[in-house]
Design a protein around this motif. Sequence first.
Motif, mmCIF file in Angstrom:
data_model
loop_
_atom_site.group_PDB
_atom_site.id
_atom_site.type_symbol
_atom_site.label_atom_id
_atom_site.label_comp_id
_atom_site.label_asym_id
_atom_site.label_seq_id
_atom_site.Cartn_x
_atom_site.Cartn_y
_atom_site.Cartn_z
ATOM 1 N N GLY A 36 44.601 40.145 3.589
ATOM 2 C CA GLY A 36 45.496 39.003 3.424
ATOM 3 C C GLY A 36 46.496 39.296 2.338
ATOM 4 N N THR A 70 46.123 31.924 -1.253
ATOM 5 C CA THR A 70 46.742 32.135 0.054
ATOM 6 C C THR A 70 46.328 33.475 0.635
ATOM 7 N N GLU A 73 42.678 33.180 1.750
ATOM 8 C CA GLU A 73 42.524 32.375 2.959
ATOM 9 C C GLU A 73 42.974 33.140 4.199
ATOM 10 N N ARG A 74 44.035 33.934 4.082
ATOM 11 C CA ARG A 74 44.490 34.720 5.228
ATOM 12 C C ARG A 74 43.490 35.819 5.572
ATOM 13 N N GLU A 78 41.275 36.183 9.163
ATOM 14 C CA GLU A 78 41.062 37.395 9.955
ATOM 15 C C GLU A 78 39.581 37.597 10.229
#
Length: 267
Positions: A36, A70, A73-74, A78
Amino acid sequence: MSAGARPGGTWGSALTTQEFAAVRGAGFEPVGQVFGAAVYAAGDARGYDCPGTPESFGLLVEAMYQARQTAIERMAAECAGLGGHGVVGVRLRRGSFRLGGLEFTAIGTAVRAPGAAPGPGAPFTSDLSGQDFARLVRAGWVPAGLALGISIGSRHDDRATARQTRQWSGNVEVAGWTELVSRSRHDARRALEGDVRRLGAEGVVIAGMQLRVRAQDCPAAVGRRDHIVEATITGTAIARFARAGHRRASPALTVMPLGPRSRRPGS
């Protein structure tokens, strides 16, 4: 297709051989490497004046915290896309972005417990090594998520500081700088404990503390300098196995590393 997935059901991993064996021994299997990223144009604090206070850096701290969250979280998204239950061995990095701003990245290995259905919430995230993750599970604890504590403070170089830092002053403590570093670390620890409570965890296994120091011209006194300290603490928030519907409400407790951490090149 996720960056960790491969045609034919193969997967990638950032685990060492020992970590892979430890994760499998704890009843989990890797399903892919996950990543991420977030690029933020994080500037200086608005309304900063001399001497600065932690509150004057509030907007900057919030931006840096949000950038890391962020990226995490990304990475977790995945993991969910690969059918994983969580991410182990997470490495958080921050670097300059060539077009301007700062780039925050999170990379780790998604794992799952074969035969177990995905949980209702987001996958857990942990910066524990594979061996420490296995020790944690065997001891009856589970990761609740990555916890962060960030604090930024500043101090004006007054006459006392200038006198203590002269070449001929000898080996003396620079009291003002000691106070600045101590206060920044204390505020970062307090923020970390708040993040642990947000995750509903009981404690945190601290992975490390970073301290960045820089100087800038004082906005209130010509020829004087302000020193700015940024303290960042990262760790894995943990909780005990609990009966369904039961959660402990005890205060957040700091827990030191479970064992020697295996260091990867460049980490």
